[in-house]
Design a protein around this motif. Structure first.
Motif, PDB file in Angstrom:
ATOM      1  N   UNK A 213       0.824  -1.205   0.000  1.00 46.43           N
ATOM      2  CA  UNK A 213       0.000   0.000   0.000  1.00 46.43           C
ATOM      3  C   UNK A 213       0.864   1.264   0.000  1.00 46.43           C
ATOM      4  N   UNK A 214       1.957   1.238   0.725  1.00 44.08           N
ATOM      5  CA  UNK A 214       2.847   2.402   0.731  1.00 44.08           C
ATOM      6  C   UNK A 214       3.489   2.595  -0.646  1.00 44.08           C
ATOM      7  N   UNK A 215       3.837   1.507  -1.315  1.00 42.91           N
ATOM      8  CA  UNK A 215       4.382   1.613  -2.666  1.00 42.91           C
ATOM      9  C   UNK A 215       3.346   2.195  -3.622  1.00 42.91           C
ATOM     10  N   UNK A 216       2.099   1.813  -3.435  1.00 46.03           N
ATOM     11  CA  UNK A 216       1.009   2.352  -4.257  1.00 46.03           C
ATOM     12  C   UNK A 216       0.865   3.856  -4.023  1.00 46.03           C
ATOM     13  N   UNK A 217       0.911   4.267  -2.758  1.00 48.68           N
ATOM     14  CA  UNK A 217       0.803   5.700  -2.434  1.00 48.68           C
ATOM     15  C   UNK A 217       1.950   6.473  -3.073  1.00 48.68           C
ATOM     16  N   UNK A 218       3.151   5.914  -3.034  1.00 52.21           N
ATOM     17  CA  UNK A 218       4.315   6.575  -3.617  1.00 52.21           C
ATOM     18  C   UNK A 218       4.126   6.813  -5.112  1.00 52.21           C
ATOM     19  N   UNK A 219       3.555   5.854  -5.811  1.00 47.04           N
ATOM     20  CA  UNK A 219       3.411   5.959  -7.256  1.00 47.04           C
ATOM     21  C   UNK A 219       2.192   6.764  -7.676  1.00 47.04           C
ATOM     22  N   UNK A 220       1.053   6.531  -7.015  1.00 46.88           N
ATOM     23  CA  UNK A 220      -0.222   7.112  -7.446  1.00 46.88           C
ATOM     24  C   UNK A 220      -0.489   8.442  -6.766  1.00 46.88           C
ATOM     25  N   UNK A 221       0.006   8.606  -5.526  1.00 44.93           N
ATOM     26  CA  UNK A 221      -0.228   9.847  -4.794  1.00 44.93           C
ATOM     27  C   UNK A 221      -1.450   9.815  -3.916  1.00 44.93           C
ATOM     28  N   UNK A 222      -2.164   8.708  -3.898  1.00 44.27           N
ATOM     29  CA  UNK A 222      -3.329   8.523  -3.042  1.00 44.27           C
ATOM     30  C   UNK A 222      -3.307   7.104  -2.486  1.00 44.27           C
ATOM     31  N   UNK A 223      -4.024   6.920  -1.362  1.00 44.96           N
ATOM     32  CA  UNK A 223      -4.091   5.599  -0.762  1.00 44.96           C
ATOM     33  C   UNK A 223      -5.024   4.696  -1.567  1.00 44.96           C
ATOM     34  N   UNK A 224      -4.712   3.412  -1.666  1.00 47.62           N
ATOM     35  CA  UNK A 224      -5.604   2.487  -2.381  1.00 47.62           C
ATOM     36  C   UNK A 224      -6.865   2.218  -1.572  1.00 47.62           C
ATOM     37  N   UNK A 225      -8.010   2.385  -2.209  1.00 43.65           N
ATOM     38  CA  UNK A 225      -9.291   2.179  -1.529  1.00 43.65           C
ATOM     39  C   UNK A 225     -10.137   1.220  -2.352  1.00 43.65           C
ATOM     40  N   UNK A 226     -10.448   0.073  -1.777  1.00 46.26           N
ATOM     41  CA  UNK A 226     -11.350  -0.897  -2.421  1.00 46.26           C
ATOM     42  C   UNK A 226     -11.002  -1.107  -3.889  1.00 46.26           C
ATOM     43  N   UNK A 227      -9.821  -1.620  -4.144  1.00 53.29           N
ATOM     44  CA  UNK A 227      -9.375  -1.808  -5.521  1.00 53.29           C
ATOM     45  C   UNK A 227     -10.216  -2.883  -6.217  1.00 53.29           C
ATOM     46  N   UNK A 228     -10.709  -2.525  -7.382  1.00 51.77           N
ATOM     47  CA  UNK A 228     -11.500  -3.479  -8.150  1.00 51.77           C
ATOM     48  C   UNK A 228     -10.589  -4.409  -8.937  1.00 51.77           C
ATOM     49  N   UNK A 229     -11.096  -5.590  -9.296  1.00 50.76           N
ATOM     50  CA  UNK A 229     -10.302  -6.483 -10.155  1.00 50.76           C
ATOM     51  C   UNK A 229      -9.959  -5.781 -11.463  1.00 50.76           C
ATOM     52  N   UNK A 230      -8.769  -6.017 -11.985  1.00 51.66           N
ATOM     53  CA  UNK A 230      -8.351  -5.315 -13.208  1.00 51.66           C
ATOM     54  C   UNK A 230      -9.056  -5.879 -14.436  1.00 51.66           C
ATOM     55  N   UNK A 231      -9.106  -5.093 -15.517  1.00 55.69           N
ATOM     56  CA  UNK A 231      -9.713  -5.586 -16.751  1.00 55.69           C
ATOM     57  C   UNK A 231      -8.751  -6.489 -17.505  1.00 55.69           C
ATOM     58  N   UNK A 232      -9.277  -7.217 -18.461  1.00 54.81           N
ATOM     59  CA  UNK A 232      -8.427  -8.020 -19.328  1.00 54.81           C
ATOM     60  C   UNK A 232      -7.593  -7.096 -20.209  1.00 54.81           C
ATOM     61  N   UNK A 233      -6.351  -7.493 -20.483  1.00 53.77           N
ATOM     62  CA  UNK A 233      -5.466  -6.685 -21.317  1.00 53.77           C
ATOM     63  C   UNK A 233      -5.678  -7.028 -22.786  1.00 53.77           C
ATOM     64  N   UNK A 234      -5.792  -6.020 -23.642  1.00 49.36           N
ATOM     65  CA  UNK A 234      -6.039  -6.275 -25.067  1.00 49.36           C
ATOM     66  C   UNK A 234      -4.745  -6.393 -25.863  1.00 49.36           C
ATOM     67  N   UNK A 235      -4.867  -6.927 -27.059  1.00 39.78           N
ATOM     68  CA  UNK A 235      -3.801  -6.926 -28.066  1.00 39.78           C
ATOM     69  C   UNK A 235      -2.525  -7.616 -27.604  1.00 39.78           C
ATOM     70  N   UNK A 236      -2.685  -8.676 -26.809  1.00 36.10           N
ATOM     71  CA  UNK A 236      -1.506  -9.442 -26.420  1.00 36.10           C
ATOM     72  C   UNK A 236      -1.067 -10.325 -27.593  1.00 36.10           C
ATOM     73  N   UNK A 237       0.242 -10.482 -27.801  1.00 29.06           N
ATOM     74  CA  UNK A 237       0.724 -11.232 -28.967  1.00 29.06           C
ATOM     75  C   UNK A 237       0.477 -12.727 -28.835  1.00 29.06           C
ATOM     76  N   UNK A 238       0.401 -13.383 -29.976  1.00 30.78           N
ATOM     77  CA  UNK A 238       0.169 -14.833 -29.982  1.00 30.78           C
ATOM     78  C   UNK A 238       1.454 -15.605 -29.733  1.00 30.78           C
ATOM     79  N   UNK A 239       2.587 -15.036 -30.124  1.00 31.09           N
ATOM     80  CA  UNK A 239       3.872 -15.714 -29.954  1.00 31.09           C
ATOM     81  C   UNK A 239       4.912 -14.714 -29.473  1.00 31.09           C
ATOM     82  N   UNK A 240       6.024 -15.262 -28.962  1.00 30.54           N
ATOM     83  CA  UNK A 240       7.121 -14.394 -28.526  1.00 30.54           C
ATOM     84  C   UNK A 240       7.752 -13.677 -29.711  1.00 30.54           C
TER      85      UNK A 240
END
Length: 496
Positions: A213-240
């Motif tokens: 949580x302190x690392x989050x505050x350092x980066x975002x500038x606010x405390x994390x409150x009730x974080x929702x599950x993240x969305x799926x990431x788009x446009x991921x490659x099929x191969x390396x």
């Protein structure tokens, strides 16, 4: 609210509304934080990012600075003198005088120094813009990691608290059965030891949550409150290989390294110009006035109190011998160009390795998630079976404790793998050059465009075109309360 504040609020609203990662977020309460909200706050307020923007604005100024060496230079000087002591033999020395002069110098030929220096500065501006993209992607990657760390550590704390509660219930039941002679003292000791170990693991998990949580505050500038599950990431490659191909085209670090090579080649031209002749034209004039204090020394003979002068000419400077300095500077620039070329290769290698490594980590964690989900289900069934068998006397208390520990371990492994998979997937996008604000669905004025400042200053020749006094852009975190290990369900708002 001023017009400027209203405009900024409107732009920020548009910016926040436009930020998307290609999938719908799960619904939550009004106070809940989303990943896109965290990224938006970091984009606006992270000091590393705002400092990088300021650094790029400073980099932009190198272009007009280098251009100025090819433009006319105008200077003027005025001087007033009062002679307090006049030598005895200086019969006609003036008591006071006023003088002024002005000079215009126009560079005509500089051996290509200005042209190459301006070209190098432009390349470095473009390289700086690429570096700014890389900084942006790096901050976003750190925010995603911090966001997922908080979600993971909250889940681990919740699992460990539930485990402590279960073990306390087990210890009470074991103690009751010991009282009636159904179990031995050994069974009670085993339950006590396992509970103590679980409580220590809970303390460790809570400490990890506070750190996340302190690392989050350092980066975002606010405390994390009730974080929702993240969305799926788009446009991921099929191969390396597909990921690497995109990274070689779009990665900002590679672009910056390539532009640094081009700038270093222009630096060679600047160094070579030191051996070329320099031609400039000059125009100057002067005015002197002795303010009626100049005496001819002859009675009745007046002396002119004012004089003026003007001159024009062409100056040619031809370097003949500099003790080897010129060739040393050329060799130095050539060596630095060679260094830039090798740095480009090193950057390209690094990007390829990072892309392949992140892709492998993402795919591996996807498989870990699938396998661990099966293990969680199997351990849940196993725990129920062991408890049932213990009730009929075919399993010991230690068997129950071990089954509970295995069930907890697989649950922790699952949430950790889910975090690692998401972070690795985002790292793949970052390596491909697709994890910047421009790639996240942000459009319009709210985006910071470094080209705007460059276009504003690149042709500026006015000597009084200062910018406003610098002001702090990033938010402070000194007033944010220290993070604790409470879970969203523990907060008063959640209990209400």
């Amino acid at each position: 609210m001023t017009h400027r504040q209203k405009s900024k609020t409107t732009l920020r609203s548009r910016w926040l509304g436009g930020l998307a990662l290609g999938a719908l977020l799960l619904p939550g309460i009004a106070q809940a934080e989303t990943l896109r909200g965290a990224l938006a706050k970091a984009y606006e307020n992270n000091p590393t990012l705002t400092a990088a923007r300021a650094g790029q604005r400073a980099n932009d100024e190198n272009v007009p600075i280098q251009k100025s060496y090819g433009l006319p230079d105008v200077g003027a000087r005025a001087n007033y003198e009062e002679n307090l002591i006049i030598p005895g033999n200086a019969f006609n020395s003036p008591v006071r005088s006023f003088s002024s002069n002005a000079q215009l110098s126009v560079p005509i030929y500089q051996g290509g120094a200005v042209r190459n220096a301006v070209r190098a500065a432009k390349y470095r501006v473009e390289a700086g813009q690429a570096d700014l993209r890389a900084t942006e992607a790096s901050i976003f990657s750190q925010v995603v990691a911090a966001y997922m760390d908080v979600i993971r550590d909250q889940a681990i704390v919740r699992l460990n608290r539930n485990n402590v509660s279960v073990l306390r219930t087990n210890l009470q039941a074991t103690s009751d059965r010991f009282e009636i002679g159904d179990l031995t003292r050994t069974d009670v000791a085993q339950s006590e030891a396992r509970l103590a170990l679980a409580e220590s693991e809970l303390r460790r998990a809570e400490a990890n949550l506070i750190a996340s949580r302190e690392a989050y505050i350092q980066l975002v500038g606010e405390a994390p409150v009730d974080l929702e599950p993240p969305p799926a990431l788009p446009n991921l490659p099929a191969t390396a290989d597909q990921a690497v191909a995109v990274a070689l085209e779009n990665n900002p670090d590679i672009e910056a390294a390539n532009l640094a090579v081009e700038a270093s080649r222009s630096d060679i031209g600047v160094a070579k110009s030191a051996r070329s002749p320099k031609v400039s034209a000059t125009l100057g004039g002067g005015y002197n006035n002795f303010l009626g204090s100049l005496d001819s020394g002859v009675p009745g003979v007046d002396v002119r109190q004012e004089t003026s002068s003007a001159a024009a000419g062409i100056s040619v400077t031809l370097p003949i011998f500099s003790g080897g300095r010129s060739s040393a500077q050329v060799r130095q620039a050539q060596s630095r160009s060679s260094q830039a070329i090798e740095n480009y290769v090193a950057t390209e290698r690094n990007v390829i390795a990072q892309t392949r490594g992140a892709y492998a980590a993402w795919r591996a964690n996807e498989q870990v998630i699938s396998a661990t989900q099966q293990a969680v289900g199997a351990n849940a069934l196993s725990l129920e079976g062991v408890r049932a068998e213990n009730s009929v006397g075919t399993r010991t208390i230690l068997d129950i404790l071990n089954a509970e520990q295995e069930y907890l371990n697989t649950q922790v492994q699952l949430v950790s793998a889910q975090r690692n998979s998401y972070v690795a997937a985002f790292s793949v996008l970052a390596a491909m050059g697709r994890a910047e604000a421009r790639d996240l669905g942000i459009e319009g004025g709210p985006l910071y465009d470094p080209a705007v400042n460059y276009e504003r200053v690149k042709n500026e020749i006015w000597d009084w075109a200062d910018d406003p006094t610098p002001r702090q852009q990033a938010t402070d975190t000194r007033d944010i309360p220290a993070a604790d290990a409470s879970l969203p369900a523990d907060t008063p708002s959640a209990r209400r």
